[in-house]
Write an enzyme that holds these catalytic residues in place. Structure first.
Site, PDB file in Angstrom:
ATOM      1  CG  ASP A  28     -16.718 -18.145   1.419  1.00  0.00           C
ATOM      2  OD1 ASP A  28     -15.513 -18.149   1.123  1.00  0.00           O
ATOM      3  OD2 ASP A  28     -17.609 -18.538   0.641  1.00  0.00           O
ATOM      4  CD  GLU A  51      -5.348 -14.068   1.779  1.00  0.00           C
ATOM      5  OE1 GLU A  51      -6.576 -14.200   1.883  1.00  0.00           O
ATOM      6  OE2 GLU A  51      -4.808 -13.185   1.050  1.00  0.00           O
ATOM      7  CG  HIS A 115     -17.100 -18.733  -4.060  1.00  0.00           C
ATOM      8  ND1 HIS A 115     -18.120 -19.493  -3.541  1.00  0.00           N
ATOM      9  CD2 HIS A 115     -16.422 -18.250  -2.988  1.00  0.00           C
ATOM     10  CE1 HIS A 115     -18.084 -19.456  -2.224  1.00  0.00           C
ATOM     11  NE2 HIS A 115     -17.053 -18.705  -1.852  1.00  0.00           N
ATOM     12  CG  HIS A 116     -12.740 -18.618  -3.302  1.00  0.00           C
ATOM     13  ND1 HIS A 116     -12.778 -17.409  -3.943  1.00  0.00           N
ATOM     14  CD2 HIS A 116     -13.044 -18.360  -1.998  1.00  0.00           C
ATOM     15  CE1 HIS A 116     -13.109 -16.460  -3.083  1.00  0.00           C
ATOM     16  NE2 HIS A 116     -13.273 -17.001  -1.894  1.00  0.00           N
ATOM     17  N   GLY A 419      15.108 -15.192   0.286  1.00  0.00           N
ATOM     18  CA  GLY A 419      15.337 -13.844  -0.223  1.00  0.00           C
ATOM     19  C   GLY A 419      14.156 -13.204  -0.913  1.00  0.00           C
ATOM     20  CG  ASP A 449      13.866   3.644  -0.937  1.00  0.00           C
ATOM     21  OD1 ASP A 449      14.447   2.590  -1.283  1.00  0.00           O
ATOM     22  OD2 ASP A 449      14.197   4.768  -1.361  1.00  0.00           O
ATOM     23  CG  ASN A 476      18.967   2.919  -0.883  1.00  0.00           C
ATOM     24  OD1 ASN A 476      17.813   2.619  -1.163  1.00  0.00           O
ATOM     25  ND2 ASN A 476      19.858   2.035  -0.486  1.00  0.00           N
ATOM     26  N   GLY A 478      15.378   3.284  -4.446  1.00  0.00           N
ATOM     27  CA  GLY A 478      15.141   2.106  -5.260  1.00  0.00           C
ATOM     28  C   GLY A 478      15.783   0.834  -4.764  1.00  0.00           C
ATOM     29  CD  GLU A 482      17.123  -7.123  -7.263  1.00  0.00           C
ATOM     30  OE1 GLU A 482      18.036  -7.739  -7.822  1.00  0.00           O
ATOM     31  OE2 GLU A 482      16.228  -7.699  -6.621  1.00  0.00           O
TER      32      GLU A 482
END
Length: 587
Positions: A28, A51, A115-116, A419, A449, A476, A478, A482
């Site tokens: 708004d 956003e 608000h916000h 990253g 994925d 693959n 996951g 990591e």
């Protein structure tokens, strides 16, 4: 003297800088400005799913257009959702102008409990947060000086290749100001070097290089971000020297160039490339950005005293630092100096340079059909064509694509420094928008994925905008990057499996056949989106698909799910993961 609304003035300036698509989400406090965007004949409102994705998309758009990209959010909740994406643009030197619709000047002056807000009357809190990731910011407070402030921050964004922040109160959007300033384009060129200082630095650099027996050029990200590609190419041509690139500098130089030798990433580089770079007696770096993933965890093996570093606003030769001597002005003069001995250097270059190619590896072991990382990336290199845009996600694909030779005038788009997982999907929207505007080649995304699940909503925006990217999803099971770094069997590296065959249907508007099961009042798509899903499980299936003329034509958005083994990773990623694991000292 003619007048113009402040909101329209901002739009006109963006158009002058080359922006044609504006990203964002309505709220708004920004809707008055969105009215002007939608009514403008010069720009298109994209309208993103959220956003954060909008910021990612603006990032991708700017990289391809080579200009300032525009992001519009609402106060507080909207701008904070975008802040991670804007921070990534700051980190990676990408000019994004974040325009935030904020409460009216009267509401701010009264510290109204709106608000916000944080509920304490502090209307500047969010702008203060953004200052840390903005090269410049302005909080417009009246029509007086508004044009000058807009011009100031946009000039800084374009010149410094960094994000900027504009707070636009609701009651100022339609306020009139003089349009006189628009008659003069913004001056975004970097300041010229001091003539005497530049000449001195030029003499020092020339002697340093001419005394070398084997000098090498290394091109990095800031050569791209600060529009020094042509000057860099002239240096390569006129010097006759061999040239390599970092991961962040990939495709800055055409990879079929006779003097190009491949990618250098410190200790994780192939032995052939590493020996040439590290045995050189002078290394000339152009626009270096020495982050951990860009340097193989800071493992360059080139002595400081043998390095000539050319940056945007300074030059370093050995241990001597020359502030204010930027590469934009220095490069052409250095190229002319070195051209006098070009043939001598070119002869040496041809003798030592490795052949950077993407010959398919031999099938390994008994399983000749499984799509391995070692097979996939070089094979993809043969799929691309000139002017294609190749977007990769942090992790498997960003390291894997280093092993593919990309065609002339293509663009490698990666977020190697910041990253942020999921960045590539949002960025693909921006890249595809820019590629359509500039009439470039295919837009191809490579995402795992796991990363896909963070920002998949933006595929719906791609479909709504009529874009037709190739979406390669690497299944693959996951977060493989990591797992390579730490915890290969830990549950926190797992993801909920998705049925990717339904994703494009989910993101598309319902057809007339679907509308009865949705609701009688739901607006259906009169022209159903053309889309296609492919499941690829073997090398033979992959080869057949990539060679298919209909698939290559890209007449519709296509999602290609490539099934790969959990635990398999590109060689460069394995080396980087090991280095990162050691640096983080998990044990």
């Amino acid at each position: 003297m003619s007048e113009i609304k402040i909101g329209d003035y901002i739009i006109k300036r963006l158009v002058q800088l080359g922006t044609r698509s504006i990203q964002g989400v309505p709220g708004d406090f920004n809707m008055a400005f969105l009215d002007l965007i939608e009514d403008s004949e010069d720009v298109v409102w994209v309208g993103n799913a959220n956003e954060l994705n909008a910021a990612y998309s603006a990032d991708g758009y700017s990289r391809i257009k080579g200009t300032v990209a525009a992001l519009v959010t609402t106060f507080g909740v909207g701008e904070l959702s975008a802040i991670n994406g804007v921070a990534g643009a700051f980190s990676e030197r990408v000019p994004v102008v974040h325009i935030v619709g904020v409460p009216s000047t009267s509401a701010q002056g009264a510290h109204s409990l709106l608000h916000h807000t944080l509920g304490d009357g502090r209307f500047g809190a969010f702008a203060n947060m953004s200052k840390e990731i903005s090269q410049a910011s302005t909080l417009l407070q009246s029509p007086d000086g508004a044009a000058q402030e807009v011009d100031r921050v946009l000039t800084i964004a374009a010149r410094d290749a960094r994000p900027v922040y504009i707070a636009l109160p609701t009651d100022l959007v339609h306020k009139k100001i003089s349009s006189k300033g628009l008659a003069t384009p913004l001056s975004v060129e970097v300041p010229a070097n001091d003539e005497k200082a530049e000449k001195y630095v030029l003499n020092v650099a020339t002697k340093h290089i001419e005394d070398a027996k084997r000098a090498v050029i290394l091109v990095d990200a800031c050569a791209i971000r600060h529009h020094c590609i042509q000057e860099t190419k002239d240096l390569i041509e006129k010097s006759g020297l061999p040239v390599f690139s970092t991961p962040m500098g990939k495709t800055a130089i055409d990879e079929d160039h006779a003097q190009y030798g491949g990618i250098y990433v410190g200790s994780i580089t192939s032995n052939e490339v590493r020996q040439i770079v590290e045995r050189s007696d002078v290394l000339i770096t152009v626009g270096a950005l020495k982050s951990d993933f860009n340097t193989g965890n800071f493992t360059y093996r080139t002595p400081k005293e043998s390095t000539v570093e050319l940056h945007t606003d300074h030059t370093t030769i050995g241990y001597s630092h020359y502030p204010g001597i930027g590469m934009k002005g220095l490069l052409p003069k250095l190229a002319e100096r070195l051209s006098r001995s070009r043939e001598k250097r070119l002869k040496v270059t041809k003798q030592i340079l490795p052949k950077f190619d993407n010959i398919l590896p031999q099938d390994e072991g008994e399983d000749k059909e499984t799509i391995t990382q070692a097979y996939f990336w070089p094979r993809m290199g043969k799929f691309f064509r000139p002017k294609d845009q190749i977007i990769v996600e942090t992790g498997t694909s960003s390291f894997g694509m280093l092993e593919a030779k990309l065609p002339r005038s293509s663009m490698f788009v990666a977020q190697i420094l910041w990253g942020s997982i999921g960045w590539s999907v949002g960025a693909t929207l921006g890249v595809a928008l820019a590629a359509r505007e500039e009439k470039l080649g295919k837009t191809c995304l490579f995402v795992g994925d796991g990363s896909l699940q963070l920002t998949a909503q933006e595929i719906g925006t791609m479909i709504r905008q009529g874009l037709k990217p190739f979406l390669f999803v690497l299944s693959n099971d996951g977060y493989e990057i990591e797992r390579q770094i730490h915890g290969p069997e830990r549950v926190y590296n797992n993801i909920a499996p998705w049925n990717h065959s339904l994703l494009l249907d989910l993101m598309s508007a319902p057809t007339s056949e679907d509308v009865t099961r949705v609701s009688a009042s739901h607006k259906c798509d009169p022209k159903p989106s053309k889309k296609k899903y492919y499941a690829v499980r073997t090398k033979n299936e992959l080869d057949q698909l990539l060679d298919d003329p209909t698939f290559n034509a890209g007449k519709e958005i296509q999602l290609i799910e490539v099934f790969m083994k959990r635990g398999d990773a590109p060689t460069a990623l394995k080396r980087q993961a090991q280095a990162t694991s050691c640096a983080n000292k998990y044990e």
